[in-house]
Motif scaffolding. Sequence first.
Motif, PDB file in Angstrom:
ATOM      1  N   ILE A  92       0.876  -1.165   0.000  1.00 38.16           N
ATOM      2  CA  ILE A  92       0.000   0.000   0.000  1.00 38.16           C
ATOM      3  C   ILE A  92       0.913   1.215   0.000  1.00 38.16           C
ATOM      4  O   ILE A  92       1.710   1.400   0.922  1.00 38.16           O
ATOM      5  CB  ILE A  92      -0.901   0.034   1.260  1.00 38.16           C
ATOM      6  CG1 ILE A  92      -1.466  -1.349   1.580  1.00 38.16           C
ATOM      7  CG2 ILE A  92      -1.987   1.079   1.115  1.00 38.16           C
ATOM      8  CD1 ILE A  92      -2.389  -1.918   0.523  1.00 38.16           C
ATOM      9  N   ASN A  93       0.835   2.002  -1.049  1.00 38.48           N
ATOM     10  CA  ASN A  93       1.769   3.113  -1.213  1.00 38.48           C
ATOM     11  C   ASN A  93       1.063   4.445  -1.101  1.00 38.48           C
ATOM     12  O   ASN A  93      -0.019   4.628  -1.655  1.00 38.48           O
ATOM     13  CB  ASN A  93       2.422   3.042  -2.597  1.00 38.48           C
ATOM     14  CG  ASN A  93       2.855   1.632  -2.974  1.00 38.48           C
ATOM     15  OD1 ASN A  93       3.790   1.087  -2.407  1.00 38.48           O
ATOM     16  ND2 ASN A  93       2.157   1.016  -3.911  1.00 38.48           N
ATOM     17  N   LYS A  94       1.694   5.366  -0.422  1.00 37.39           N
ATOM     18  CA  LYS A  94       1.179   6.742  -0.417  1.00 37.39           C
ATOM     19  C   LYS A  94       1.649   7.391  -1.705  1.00 37.39           C
ATOM     20  O   LYS A  94       2.834   7.334  -2.027  1.00 37.39           O
ATOM     21  CB  LYS A  94       1.734   7.489   0.805  1.00 37.39           C
ATOM     22  CG  LYS A  94       1.370   8.956   0.842  1.00 37.39           C
ATOM     23  CD  LYS A  94      -0.040   9.153   1.393  1.00 37.39           C
ATOM     24  CE  LYS A  94      -0.411  10.619   1.503  1.00 37.39           C
ATOM     25  NZ  LYS A  94      -0.815  11.216   0.215  1.00 37.39           N
ATOM     26  N   GLU A  95       0.716   7.968  -2.431  1.00 36.13           N
ATOM     27  CA  GLU A  95       1.090   8.683  -3.654  1.00 36.13           C
ATOM     28  C   GLU A  95       0.938  10.180  -3.374  1.00 36.13           C
ATOM     29  O   GLU A  95       1.181  10.611  -2.260  1.00 36.13           O
ATOM     30  CB  GLU A  95       0.206   8.218  -4.826  1.00 36.13           C
ATOM     31  CG  GLU A  95       0.195   6.703  -5.032  1.00 36.13           C
ATOM     32  CD  GLU A  95       1.508   6.162  -5.589  1.00 36.13           C
ATOM     33  OE1 GLU A  95       2.355   6.959  -6.026  1.00 36.13           O
ATOM     34  OE2 GLU A  95       1.711   4.933  -5.575  1.00 36.13           O
ATOM     35  N   GLU A  96       0.474  10.927  -4.344  1.00 32.66           N
ATOM     36  CA  GLU A  96       0.370  12.364  -4.074  1.00 32.66           C
ATOM     37  C   GLU A  96      -0.766  12.668  -3.103  1.00 32.66           C
ATOM     38  O   GLU A  96      -1.371  11.745  -2.562  1.00 32.66           O
ATOM     39  CB  GLU A  96       0.186  13.165  -5.380  1.00 32.66           C
ATOM     40  CG  GLU A  96      -1.100  12.831  -6.125  1.00 32.66           C
ATOM     41  CD  GLU A  96      -0.887  11.773  -7.185  1.00 32.66           C
ATOM     42  OE1 GLU A  96       0.041  10.965  -7.031  1.00 32.66           O
ATOM     43  OE2 GLU A  96      -1.651  11.740  -8.152  1.00 32.66           O
ATOM     44  N   GLU A  97      -1.050  13.924  -2.881  1.00 33.13           N
ATOM     45  CA  GLU A  97      -2.017  14.287  -1.847  1.00 33.13           C
ATOM     46  C   GLU A  97      -3.363  13.600  -2.058  1.00 33.13           C
ATOM     47  O   GLU A  97      -3.899  13.573  -3.158  1.00 33.13           O
ATOM     48  CB  GLU A  97      -2.224  15.799  -1.840  1.00 33.13           C
ATOM     49  CG  GLU A  97      -2.967  16.271  -0.596  1.00 33.13           C
ATOM     50  CD  GLU A  97      -3.008  17.788  -0.485  1.00 33.13           C
ATOM     51  OE1 GLU A  97      -2.306  18.446  -1.283  1.00 33.13           O
ATOM     52  OE2 GLU A  97      -3.735  18.293   0.386  1.00 33.13           O
ATOM     53  N   ASN A  98      -3.892  13.035  -0.975  1.00 36.48           N
ATOM     54  CA  ASN A  98      -5.185  12.348  -0.959  1.00 36.48           C
ATOM     55  C   ASN A  98      -5.184  11.023  -1.715  1.00 36.48           C
ATOM     56  O   ASN A  98      -6.222  10.375  -1.788  1.00 36.48           O
ATOM     57  CB  ASN A  98      -6.311  13.203  -1.565  1.00 36.48           C
ATOM     58  CG  ASN A  98      -6.580  14.462  -0.768  1.00 36.48           C
ATOM     59  OD1 ASN A  98      -6.053  14.632   0.326  1.00 36.48           O
ATOM     60  ND2 ASN A  98      -7.395  15.334  -1.312  1.00 36.48           N
ATOM     61  N   VAL A  99      -4.056  10.625  -2.249  1.00 34.41           N
ATOM     62  CA  VAL A  99      -4.033   9.430  -3.100  1.00 34.41           C
ATOM     63  C   VAL A  99      -3.168   8.325  -2.506  1.00 34.41           C
ATOM     64  O   VAL A  99      -2.062   8.579  -2.023  1.00 34.41           O
ATOM     65  CB  VAL A  99      -3.504   9.774  -4.514  1.00 34.41           C
ATOM     66  CG1 VAL A  99      -3.445   8.522  -5.388  1.00 34.41           C
ATOM     67  CG2 VAL A  99      -4.364  10.840  -5.172  1.00 34.41           C
TER      68      VAL A  99
END
Lengths: 149, 181
Positions: A66-73
């Motif tokens: 599970i990866n954090k991408e850009e804001e809110n994503v």
Amino acid sequence: MRYSERELLSLSRQPAEKAAEILMRAPKKGSVLKKRLVKLVVNFLFYFRTDEAEPIGALLLEHCKINKEEENVFSISFIEEPDRKYSFECDTEEQCQEWIEALRRASYEFMRRSLIFYRNEIQKMTGKDPLEQYGISEEARFQLGTRKL
Amino acid sequence: MKLHETSVLGYSRAAAPPDRQGRLYKKSERSSAYQRRWCELRGNLLFYWERQGDREPLGLILLEGCTVELQESATEPFTFEISYPQGPPGHRAYKMAAEDQASMEGWVRALSTASFDYLRALLMELEGQYRASGALGTTPLEERAARGGLAGAQAGIEGHQPWWSAGTGKWGQSICQIFTL
């Protein structure tokens, strides 16, 4: 690969650990963000069209990142295909973080590691194996030392 | 509904040994004959291949909300059934046969305790014991995270309520039901 769709459907109707309407994009090239009802039940993530009772699809949340991408994503990718990402755009950064945490803990493997950890700690503290009363001390799945913690 | 195969195949090929593996005979829905299969239990999924060493599994059986029962049959020895009593009518039941008594008992025990719900119930129980045994303050997951022990970002910080208690609430029943073998 065969599986019973009925079993999965049944699972998708169970109370969810977490559910929300989230914008979702499949890894396919040219895919667009679509609003989906996303529902976490045990180690499966189901997603529905917002007005339908039956899910379009399901992802098994094992061996995934599970990866954090850009804001809110955030995105979900599987170890076998790290470049294929399922993207999810939340309403807020807070919602995004909540989902990331929930999904990271949703795997059977994560829970198993936690269980083994607790078993070990309780045994060290009390001298007793907490799984003995359930008659499952010898089950391979709960053994210490066979899995990387 | 589409079950994304990548997600499942990856798990079926995990390097870690399966929770149980061996030969079982699975009754075919169509022909009623028992077909030999190589089976591997991982988490709450029972994968089966035609032969050990084959790359792609023939299929998988989901072990949530199921009961596993021994079948007392003179004509079909060492058989047990995986069924879904809470499912809608028409749910398929899987009839399986082991090669001997010991194998059958081992499989029944392993499959009965394979569900995510069961694991979650156990975790709640152990977490309670851990706290009761005098462990104060942070939970082990928090401690490990602080020491950098748990892999990467998997160690989230828990609130007052254990995260796994936000589930179905059926856990209390699960533990009691399981051992009426």
